[in-house]
Structure formats: C-alpha cells, structure tokens
Design an enzyme around this catalytic site. Sequence first.
Site, PDB file in Angstrom:
ATOM      1  N   PRO A   2       0.815  -1.225   0.000  1.00  0.00           N
ATOM      2  CA  PRO A   2       0.000   0.000   0.000  1.00  0.00           C
ATOM      3  C   PRO A   2       0.846   1.271   0.000  1.00  0.00           C
ATOM      4  CG  PRO A   2      -0.098  -1.108   2.130  1.00  0.00           C
ATOM      5  CD  PRO A   2       0.738  -1.957   1.252  1.00  0.00           C
ATOM      6  N   GLU A   3       0.461   2.210  -0.841  1.00  0.00           N
ATOM      7  CA  GLU A   3       1.101   3.522  -0.882  1.00  0.00           C
ATOM      8  C   GLU A   3       0.038   4.557  -0.510  1.00  0.00           C
ATOM      9  OE1 GLU A   3       3.450   4.106  -4.444  1.00  0.00           O
ATOM     10  OE2 GLU A   3       3.986   1.998  -4.533  1.00  0.00           O
ATOM     11  N   HIS A  98      -3.451 -14.534  10.763  1.00  0.00           N
ATOM     12  CA  HIS A  98      -2.320 -13.633  10.937  1.00  0.00           C
ATOM     13  C   HIS A  98      -2.691 -12.340  11.666  1.00  0.00           C
ATOM     14  CE1 HIS A  98       0.354 -16.193   8.691  1.00  0.00           C
ATOM     15  NE2 HIS A  98      -0.571 -16.318   7.757  1.00  0.00           N
ATOM     16  N   ARG A 116       3.423 -10.758   7.397  1.00  0.00           N
ATOM     17  CA  ARG A 116       4.874 -10.651   7.579  1.00  0.00           C
ATOM     18  C   ARG A 116       5.272  -9.772   8.756  1.00  0.00           C
ATOM     19  NH1 ARG A 116       6.789  -9.802   1.444  1.00  0.00           N
ATOM     20  NH2 ARG A 116       8.875  -9.907   2.326  1.00  0.00           N
TER      21      ARG A 116
END
Length: 283
Positions: A2-3, A98, A116
């Site tokens: 994501p930006e 997660h 992650r």
Amino acid sequence: MPELPEVEVLVRHLRPLIRGQTIRGVIVRRAKVLLPTSPQKFRRVLLGAKFAGLSRRGKYLLFQLRARGGGKPLSLLGHLGMTGRIFLASKNRLLPKHTAVALDLGASNLVYEDTRYFGRLTLDNSAVDRLGPEPLGDGFSVETFAQLLERSRQAIKIKLLDQGLVAGIGNIYASEALFRARISPKLAANRLTMAQIRRLQLAIRAVLAEAIELGSTVPLNTGGAKSDGFFYFGRAPGAPDFYEERLRVYDCEGQPCPNCGCAIKRFTQAARSTYYCPHCQRV
Ligand SMILES: [Zn+2]
C-alpha cells in the site's frame, strides 16, 4: 504494497465506521507491531477509549481517540508495511490466522492483520515527524521540491522513495510519475531541470489523485464469510482487471508503451524494480 492512495482510500472507508466506537477489549498476538509501546501500556491506554477521528499522513493512518471517561486525546499510529490490512470484522467470525492486534468494538473487531509483521500499530507517533510534505497538499511546492532535489545525487527514482522528501510515494507511483513526467529514472536528482521538476510535481499529484479516485470505487467490505475485498491495486487475488490496467508502466515489462509503442523495460534500483519507457524517458 500500500502507498498513499491505498491508505487514503482505507482511511475514508474506515473513518465513518469507527467514529464514536469504544474499545471494549484489546487482543495482542504479535507484540512486535506495537513497538516501542509495550503490550501492557497498549492495553492500559486503549481500553475504554473512544474513536474520535481518523486521518492519514504519508502512508500512515492516524487514529484519534479520547481516553476513557472523556479523558485526554490519544493518537494511535498505523502503518501497513508490506502486507498489512486493517478492517472491521464481525464478532461472529474467528480472528484471521495472521491477526497481530484486534480491538473489540462490541459488535465487531477492528483487526490489524499482517502475514509478515512489518507494519505497525503503536502509540509512538514520532515517525510522522520525519515525513516530508503531503504531495497533494499546499506544502508540496515546486520551490521546496527543487531545493530538496538539488541536495541529492541519488537517482531520481530512488530519491522519490525517500519519505522525508515527499510523503507517501512508493515503488509503484514513483515509476508511474516519472513516466508521466517523461524523466529517466536513472537521472541524478540534482540534474533535473526546473521544467522537469515542474512536470514531476504535477505528475506525482496526478497519479496519486487518480489512484485515490479509482480506489474509492472499490467495495472494501463484502461482508459474510468472504474477505473484506481489501484492495492492493492490481495485486490482490481476484482484483478486477481494470486496477492493473490503470498502471501505464509498473509491472508492464515487455508491453508496448501507451505513448510510443516501445517495449517497457524493467531494471533494479536499490533492490527494487523500476519500470520505464526507454524511448519516452531518455533523459
Ligand atoms: Zn514510450
């Protein structure tokens, strides 16, 4: 990954859904994402706090809260890292595998999930102080942009990823903006002409604004047992094709340039892929 546009779309989506909601429970499964805040402090501060607002700075989400009993204002900083997602999930569903943090809001959980664990959800807001101007705001002027570029000999593509130069641009929109501005990604930042800097400033604003506009049409919550549909333009499994098509060079190696028909090339800069048209972006 994501930006700025993806985070902006998420902020606009979540803001009305969480406003006024009270945190009734705090579940921390990955204490790493809270750092430097300890899980004990995170729980103590957030339990009973109420969401008052949500804004964005660069790629960060800034949740504004009021401590329990109408107490002092608090700010919770979120960053999605490489793979993070923040979404509301019904309490009837099990927390995703997660899940790093879940905030119990009564009928739903506000879930921060990250496969992650490179992202953050923390009471430490200091990262925001190091950010450059917002590219869509008045603070991002051609003059300040030119002054900062003049001090750097780094290749312009690499320099654009520096969040202290301008906040929120990542690998995708850096390639896209340089393509629109017809500037070689290899050109040293301090070698750009004023005309190029002006074009680049406008191109950055254009690619980000268009991505926000397009992203705002994505249904982010599909409800039921399906995923929330959360976006990652062009990368999410099952994402509609047009999200990928809106990118003109990124991830388009070997495809014809939309301007000149030359094959788009890919090369590696600072361990990241850069995409460009060797004909349109010669200098
Ligand atoms: Zn071209």
